[in-house]
Write a protein that holds these residues in place. Structure first.
Motif, PDB file in Angstrom:
ATOM      1  N   VAL A 259       0.844  -1.204   0.000  1.00  0.00           N
ATOM      2  CA  VAL A 259       0.000   0.000   0.000  1.00  0.00           C
ATOM      3  C   VAL A 259       0.878   1.253   0.000  1.00  0.00           C
ATOM      4  N   LEU A 260       1.919   1.243   0.858  1.00  0.00           N
ATOM      5  CA  LEU A 260       2.813   2.411   0.929  1.00  0.00           C
ATOM      6  C   LEU A 260       3.494   2.658  -0.419  1.00  0.00           C
ATOM      7  N   LEU A 261       4.038   1.587  -0.989  1.00  0.00           N
ATOM      8  CA  LEU A 261       4.784   1.749  -2.234  1.00  0.00           C
ATOM      9  C   LEU A 261       3.849   2.069  -3.396  1.00  0.00           C
ATOM     10  N   GLY A 262       2.613   1.499  -3.341  1.00  0.00           N
ATOM     11  CA  GLY A 262       1.637   1.805  -4.382  1.00  0.00           C
ATOM     12  C   GLY A 262       1.262   3.284  -4.356  1.00  0.00           C
ATOM     13  N   ALA A 263       1.020   3.794  -3.133  1.00  0.00           N
ATOM     14  CA  ALA A 263       0.693   5.219  -3.008  1.00  0.00           C
ATOM     15  C   ALA A 263       1.871   6.067  -3.487  1.00  0.00           C
ATOM     16  N   ALA A 264       3.083   5.638  -3.126  1.00  0.00           N
ATOM     17  CA  ALA A 264       4.273   6.380  -3.554  1.00  0.00           C
ATOM     18  C   ALA A 264       4.378   6.385  -5.075  1.00  0.00           C
ATOM     19  N   ALA A 265       4.113   5.246  -5.696  1.00  0.00           N
ATOM     20  CA  ALA A 265       4.198   5.151  -7.156  1.00  0.00           C
ATOM     21  C   ALA A 265       3.206   6.108  -7.807  1.00  0.00           C
ATOM     22  N   ALA A 266       1.985   6.139  -7.259  1.00  0.00           N
ATOM     23  CA  ALA A 266       0.981   7.043  -7.815  1.00  0.00           C
ATOM     24  C   ALA A 266       1.445   8.495  -7.698  1.00  0.00           C
ATOM     25  N   LEU A 267       2.045   8.837  -6.547  1.00  0.00           N
ATOM     26  CA  LEU A 267       2.527  10.210  -6.354  1.00  0.00           C
ATOM     27  C   LEU A 267       3.685  10.538  -7.293  1.00  0.00           C
ATOM     28  N   VAL A 268       4.518   9.537  -7.579  1.00  0.00           N
ATOM     29  CA  VAL A 268       5.623   9.778  -8.513  1.00  0.00           C
ATOM     30  C   VAL A 268       5.068  10.047  -9.917  1.00  0.00           C
ATOM     31  N   VAL A 269       4.016   9.306 -10.280  1.00  0.00           N
ATOM     32  CA  VAL A 269       3.389   9.560 -11.580  1.00  0.00           C
ATOM     33  C   VAL A 269       2.850  10.991 -11.626  1.00  0.00           C
ATOM     34  N   VAL A 270       2.182  11.400 -10.542  1.00  0.00           N
ATOM     35  CA  VAL A 270       1.695  12.779 -10.462  1.00  0.00           C
ATOM     36  C   VAL A 270       2.863  13.748 -10.623  1.00  0.00           C
ATOM     37  N   ALA A 271       3.965  13.458  -9.918  1.00  0.00           N
ATOM     38  CA  ALA A 271       5.128  14.354  -9.963  1.00  0.00           C
ATOM     39  C   ALA A 271       5.674  14.462 -11.385  1.00  0.00           C
ATOM     40  N   VAL A 272       5.810  13.326 -12.066  1.00  0.00           N
ATOM     41  CA  VAL A 272       6.370  13.351 -13.427  1.00  0.00           C
ATOM     42  C   VAL A 272       5.454  14.152 -14.356  1.00  0.00           C
ATOM     43  N   VAL A 273       4.157  13.830 -14.313  1.00  0.00           N
ATOM     44  CA  VAL A 273       3.223  14.499 -15.224  1.00  0.00           C
ATOM     45  C   VAL A 273       3.179  16.002 -14.924  1.00  0.00           C
ATOM     46  N   ALA A 274       3.108  16.350 -13.645  1.00  0.00           N
ATOM     47  CA  ALA A 274       3.015  17.773 -13.282  1.00  0.00           C
ATOM     48  C   ALA A 274       4.292  18.513 -13.666  1.00  0.00           C
ATOM     49  N   HIS A 275       5.431  17.884 -13.430  1.00  0.00           N
ATOM     50  CA  HIS A 275       6.698  18.564 -13.715  1.00  0.00           C
ATOM     51  C   HIS A 275       6.890  18.754 -15.213  1.00  0.00           C
TER      52      HIS A 275
END
Ligand SMILES: Nc1ncnc2c1ncn2[C@@H]1O[C@H](COP(=O)(O)OP(=O)(O)OP(=O)(O)O)[C@@H](O)[C@H]1O
Ligand SMILES: [Mg+2]
Lengths: 282, 324
Positions: A259-275
């Motif tokens: 769950v922790l790593l899944g949430a982190a992965a989703a946030l990284v996707v957000v970070a990449v797309v936003a950046h």
């Protein structure tokens, strides 16, 4: 005077993306390994002390704590302190360790994205063949080993303490399991700080939000189980996914870690797309 | 169809608009050919840095097309940037690192650069490589920024206020470096507040005001109409009338054996007239192109001089459409 770059002849075209990300990560580590080493060293020292205090303070306090109302005991970590493992979980694993790793992840992630923008070095890097996506991924590549370093120093502290008091009560597997869970929490903090930075947040906001996740997790963890009908809320706590299953005695909690790593992965996707989409003014 | 990418302009902006709520850059057309040095001029807030950030793909415009070295910097980012050097305005660098470490890092991101050339740049600009960047003075830090912008011999060098904070000797060295860059067929786009700063190195100047391009002019053309003050001392009293009859010569003042006059364009006729006598001393003031420029674009003059308050709209005849 000889040139500063000990590198070779100029390339015909852009370098391989992998090589660029490696260089970005190397630079990130170089900028911030001190934070990780410092956090780890501090955790290690506290770990030794917590274990060493068990025979004199912990056991008697433990007997006292066993008589506390359930609600108060829960807020303080919710473990029985009549064993060394229970004491360590109470004093170290349930609050201090999670806070430290979560915030370390936040410090790293906030520094590498929002912080670099505030320090105005971003434009310099992004004028090279480095990509925005590469910058975010490099933060991940650099962050995980630094979180592992801090967790490893913390684990060594507990094990050294255990050897000193010679109670032989802490299992190596349990200590490793706890720290793997804590690294998962650190990666979550890292990813959240990256996402906030990529969405245009300042360093302070990124770090503040990671801190808020910690505080909310701590409170939810403490109160939810004791209030009727609120037990489900415990699932909102990142701490509970990390160490709620008492990994020190119960071993690795694969589902919690996922769950922790899944949430982190989703946030990284957000970070990449936003950046990728943002205007960079610095 | 086979296209020669080397024939594409170095920078080709068409209708570029980046609106920050009434300020920013609007409908900007600018073409910079290969091997050119173009000076980008304008008062504070004119949009120079914004335009430069669009070229770098740091800022994405709302409208218009951007081509850099024949490619779309958004889609072909790394390929474009591999051939591009950039000096940001108010440069910032990693404080703890030394210049050597920072240059090494940026060189690795580029897949390596020629260390001999980097060494020569550091020597010519007198860069202190081994102190933490944080401890360097503004000008010394700026030099490190210039080295990293030139170290990989980029096809296009984009410099946002490159001479800011540099002492006059280093400024001259930078101008020499930029001239050499252009002589090798590579392209330079640099921004500045004043014409006098770029006239020695630029082939053309483009003037931006309130986000709009108001003028593009060849520096050589400006020099043709430039006004210079000439002072000479002869071995006998000069004939003022002969000088007054010369084309482009005015304000002739004779004081004993001394003569002072203002010359528009070439000084050739005046020098030949002087040469009829023995010339004891001759002093030709450097042309103030800024003055010419302001005269040509009268109406924007006040804003250009940095006093603010000018309404910024160019006379229609002076509005540069395609900036070529
Ligand atoms: N991130 C931003 N948000 C809002 N407005 C901005 C932003 N960046 C630039 N602007 C505005 O756009 C205009 C152009 O700014 P720009 O930095 O391009 O000017 P400049 O010509 O480089 O000025 P200077 O000579 O002072 O460097 C200014 O009015 C500025 O306030
Ligand atoms: Mg600017």
């Amino acid at each position: 005077m000889s040139g500063p770059a000990r590198t070779t002849a100029p390339p015909a075209c852009a370098p391989r993306p992998g090589a660029v990300v490696r260089e970005l990560a190397r630079w990130d580590v170089r900028q911030r390994w001190r934070s990780a080493a410092g956090t780890g060293a501090a955790l290690g020292v506290v770990g030794v002390m917590v274990v060493a205090l068990y025979p004199s303070v912990g056991r008697s306090l433990g007997d006292l704590a066993d008589q506390l109302p359930a609600a108060v005991a829960n807020l303080l970590g919710g473990a029985s302190t009549s064993t060394l493992a229970g004491w360590v979980e109470f004093e170290y694993v349930s609050i201090l360790g999670p806070f430290a790793l979560l915030l370390l992840g936040g410090v790293l992630g906030a520094g590498w994205l929002a912080g670099a923008e505030e320090e105005r070095t971003t434009a310099l890097v992004l004028a090279t063949p480095a990509t925005r996506r590469g910058v975010v991924l490099a933060a991940l590549v650099a962050g995980v080993p630094l979180l592992v370093l801090a967790a490893a120093l913390s684990a060594v502290g507990l094990l050294v303490g255990d050897a000193l008091v010679a109670e032989g009560d802490l299992s190596l597997g349990g200590v490793v399991a706890v720290h793997l869970q804590l690294v998962g929490l650190g990666v979550l903090g890292l990813a959240l700080a990256l996402a906030v930075g990529a969405l245009g947040g300042r360093r302070a906001l990124a770090l503040g939000l990671v801190g808020a996740v910690g505080v909310v997790s701590f409170l939810v963890d403490g109160f939810a189980p004791t209030v009727d009908g609120l037990a489900w809320a415990e699932r909102l706590s990142a701490f509970s996914w990390a160490v709620g299953s008492s990994p020190l005695t119960g071993g690795l909690d694969g589902a919690g870690l996922a769950v922790l790593l899944g949430a982190a992965a989703a946030l990284v996707v957000v970070a990449v797309v936003a950046h990728e989409r943002r205007d960079l003014h610095a | 169809m086979v296209r020669d990418p080397a024939a594409d302009p170095a920078v080709d902006l068409r209708g570029v608009t980046k609106d920050y709520g009434g300020v920013g850059v609007f409908d900007l057309d600018l073409r910079v050919e290969r091997g050119e040095v173009v000076g980008f001029l304008g008062p504070n807030g004119a949009g120079k840095s914004t335009t430069i950030r669009v070229v770098l793909d740091l800022v994405r415009p709302e409208a218009g097309t951007v081509r850099v070295l024949g490619l779309d910097p958004r889609a072909a980012g790394p390929q474009v940037r591999a051939r591009l050097g950039f000096l940001p305005s108010d440069l910032a660098v990693w404080g703890r690192a030394t210049a050597r470490q920072a240059l090494d890092h940026l060189a690795r991101l580029r897949g390596g650069v020629d260390p001999a050339w980097t060494g020569e740049l550091c020597r010519r600009l007198d860069v202190d490589l081994d102190r933490p960047l944080r401890t360097l003075s503004t000008g010394n830090r700026q030099k490190v920024g210039l080295v990293q912008a030139l170290a990989h011999r980029p096809d296009l060098v984009v410099l946002d206020e490159p001479t800011m904070g540099l002492d006059p000797l280093v400024q001259q060295e930078v101008q020499r470096l930029l001239r050499e860059t252009a002589d090798e067929g590579r392209t330079v786009l640099l921004s500045s507040h004043t014409l006098s700063e770029v006239e020695r190195v630029a082939d053309r100047v483009a003037v931006l005001r309130r986000g709009r391009l108001v003028a593009v002019e060849r520096v050589a053309a400006l020099k043709q109409v430039a006004v210079r003050r000439v002072r000479a001392e002869l071995d006998r009293e000069p004939d003022a009338g002969a000088f007054r009859r010369l084309q482009g010569v005015r304000d002739v003042v004779v004081d004993g054996r001394r003569l002072e006059a203002v010359v528009e364009g070439h000084v050739d006729a005046l020098v030949k007239e002087l040469a009829r006598s023995t010339v004891v001393s001759l002093d030709v003031e450097e042309a103030d192109l800024e003055e010419v420029f302001l005269a040509m674009y009268a109406g924007d003059g006040r804003a250009a001089a940095g006093c603010g308050g000018g309404d910024g709209a160019a006379a229609p005849g002076h509005r540069a459409g395609a900036a070529r």
